[in-house]
Design a protein around this motif. Structure first.
Motif, mmCIF file in Angstrom:
data_model
loop_
_atom_site.group_PDB
_atom_site.id
_atom_site.type_symbol
_atom_site.label_atom_id
_atom_site.label_comp_id
_atom_site.label_asym_id
_atom_site.label_seq_id
_atom_site.Cartn_x
_atom_site.Cartn_y
_atom_site.Cartn_z
ATOM 1 N N PRO A 87 -49.385 16.302 -99.396
ATOM 2 C CA PRO A 87 -50.066 17.605 -99.550
ATOM 3 C C PRO A 87 -49.698 18.634 -98.486
ATOM 4 C CG PRO A 87 -51.533 16.039 -98.517
ATOM 5 C CD PRO A 87 -50.265 15.287 -98.810
ATOM 6 N N TYR A 88 -48.565 18.450 -97.817
ATOM 7 C CA TYR A 88 -48.145 19.403 -96.794
ATOM 8 C C TYR A 88 -46.620 19.410 -96.726
ATOM 9 C CZ TYR A 88 -48.364 14.884 -94.391
ATOM 10 O OH TYR A 88 -48.233 13.558 -94.076
ATOM 11 N N ASP A 89 -46.063 20.382 -96.025
ATOM 12 C CA ASP A 89 -44.609 20.482 -95.890
ATOM 13 C C ASP A 89 -44.096 19.374 -94.984
ATOM 14 O OD1 ASP A 89 -44.528 22.722 -97.497
ATOM 15 O OD2 ASP A 89 -44.798 24.107 -95.815
ATOM 16 N N VAL A 90 -43.054 18.698 -95.428
ATOM 17 C CA VAL A 90 -42.476 17.588 -94.670
ATOM 18 C C VAL A 90 -41.262 18.081 -93.883
ATOM 19 C CG1 VAL A 90 -41.425 15.314 -94.808
ATOM 20 C CG2 VAL A 90 -43.277 15.924 -96.379
ATOM 21 N N VAL A 91 -41.289 17.865 -92.586
ATOM 22 C CA VAL A 91 -40.175 18.262 -91.726
ATOM 23 C C VAL A 91 -39.176 17.115 -91.584
ATOM 24 C CG1 VAL A 91 -39.520 19.052 -89.420
ATOM 25 C CG2 VAL A 91 -41.646 19.880 -90.469
#
Length: 414
Positions: A87-91
């Motif tokens: 549910p979030y941007d993966v770096v």
């Protein structure tokens, strides 16, 4: 000259194993010769006929389906921690892989699957067929032979799970060979990941890693036989097997319980082994570094293993670098070693050296995996705890030598 190095490597491995054998008088030269010949046949087929790898890719796709099925369960319970949508941007993609929630639960699924295969009568039939084949050719029992072959696609705990009812019957030599197979190969679930990290420095990395495990299997047979020849009866198709329960649901419940116990023991052992390696390196860090880097256990092993990489057919100018990669594999896991290989500049190692070392790294023979395998086997057959512990470190060394034998064969043929 480099091809000759590989021949010297095979001779050194064979004679070294024979010299340290527990029972040299019981060694069967015919089995050793047949296994060596089979290793070259596999290598020729896989290296010279690339189309033959398609079959093995299909088999590994079956393992991928098992992984997907496991991920469906883990993501349902643990959400994104278990491999579900993030549910979030993966770096950093690698940082999102949580071993306990995404990879190790496969042990539970394999436990249940093997239980169902035994209950349905399918697995005993496969073992009978494999018994006939292996007994006629190499005089290897179907049960250990099946586990050895399964290690080309499954991990060092999942493969023995497939023959769990037979483990108590195996002779000491057969049990040792199953442990050696677990150390000498990698699971199909790891091949795609590890091939991806070296794809920039090793062309057709997936094909090479598929080939590595298969070429290593005959090496497992003769290395384990040389070190511990089987002097008793072989565990073959004879005998009845406990079906594992009175109904399908009973089998599922019991197998899940067994798989869960193995799963928890594996996690505990992995934590302990990683911590111990960290403490050893912390102690070595007290000594003055050299070459601009601190002293670590993997670096020390690198110097010890450098001559072995030369015997595989790697030029001496590359031996120290490849030796350190083997040291990292032994201490930190083959995945870390592959990451370091993938980070090397193509100018650091020649293509020949990169290809050969990719085969030499293709095994679970490291301290962390050893702890996982020993814990898993003890959970499956607690009555053989003393034997499993006694064979543990020996199987790590033997597994490494079996993997090295595959690298030597490749070094001869490249």
């Amino acid at each position: 000259m480099e091809n000759l190095q590989g021949i010297l490597g095979l001779v050194a491995i064979t004679l070294g194993c024979a010299a340290f054998s527990f029972d040299r008088k019981s060694i069967r030269p015919g089995l050793v010769v047949k296994s060596l010949a089979l290793q070259f046949v596999f290598a020729l087929l896989l290296l010279k006929l690339p189309g033959s790898q398609h079959l093995f890719r299909l088999l590994n796709q079956g393992i991928a389906v098992l992984q997907d099925a496991t991920r469906a369960g883990t993501s349902f319970i643990f959400g994104h921690l278990g491999g579900g949508a993030v549910p979030y941007d993966v770096v950093d993609e690698g940082a999102g892989v949580i071993l306990a929630f995404q990879t190790l639960p496969l042990v539970i699924v394999i436990s249940v699957l093997s239980g169902l295969l035994i209950y349905s009568g399918i697995l005993p039939v496969i073992l009978r067929l494999m018994s006939l084949l292996l007994e006629k050719t190499l005089r290897i029992g179907g049960a250990p032979g099946f586990a050895i072959v399964a290690n080309a696609f499954l991990g060092m705990v999942e493969a023995p799970l497939l023959i769990r009812p037979y483990l108590a019957r195996l002779s000491s030599s057969e049990l040792f060979s199953v442990m050696v197979a677990g150390m000498a190969t990698i699971a199909g679930s790891m091949m795609a990941i590890e091939a991806a990290v070296i794809s920039d420095v090793v062309p057709d990395a997936v094909g090479h890693l598929f080939s590595a495990s298969l070429i290593t299997l005959p090496g497992v047979v003769y290395v384990s036989h040389l070190l511990m020849p089987n002097t008793g009866a072989i565990t073959s198709r004879e005998g009845t097997v406990d079906r594992g329960g009175s109904s399908v649901m009973d089998v599922v419940a019991r197998s899940t319980q067994v798989g869960l116990q193995i799963f928890l023991n594996i996690i505990a052992m992995a934590i302990v082994v990683v911590a111990l390696v960290y403490l050893v390196n912390a102690f070595l860090g007290l000594f003055p570094g050299f070459g601009g880097r601190p002293v670590t256990l993997e670096r020390l092993l690198g110097y010890v293993l450098a001559p072995m990489t030369w015997l595989m057919g790697i030029p001496w100018r590359d031996a120290l670098v490849t030796g350190e990669l083997l040291g990292a594999k032994t201490v930190l896991t083959e995945f870390i070693a592959y990451v370091r290989l993938g980070e090397l500049s193509p100018d650091t190692l020649g293509l020949r050296s990169r290809t050969i070392i990719a085969y030499a790294l293709c095994g679970f023979a490291n301290f962390i995996s050893l702890g996982i395998m020993v814990t898993g086997l003890i959970t499956m057959v607690p009555e053989r705890r003393d034997e499993i512990i006694r064979f543990g470190f020996r199987s790590l060394i033997a597994g490494s030598l079996a993997t090295f034998s595959a690298a030597c064969v490749v070094g001869i043929l490249l």
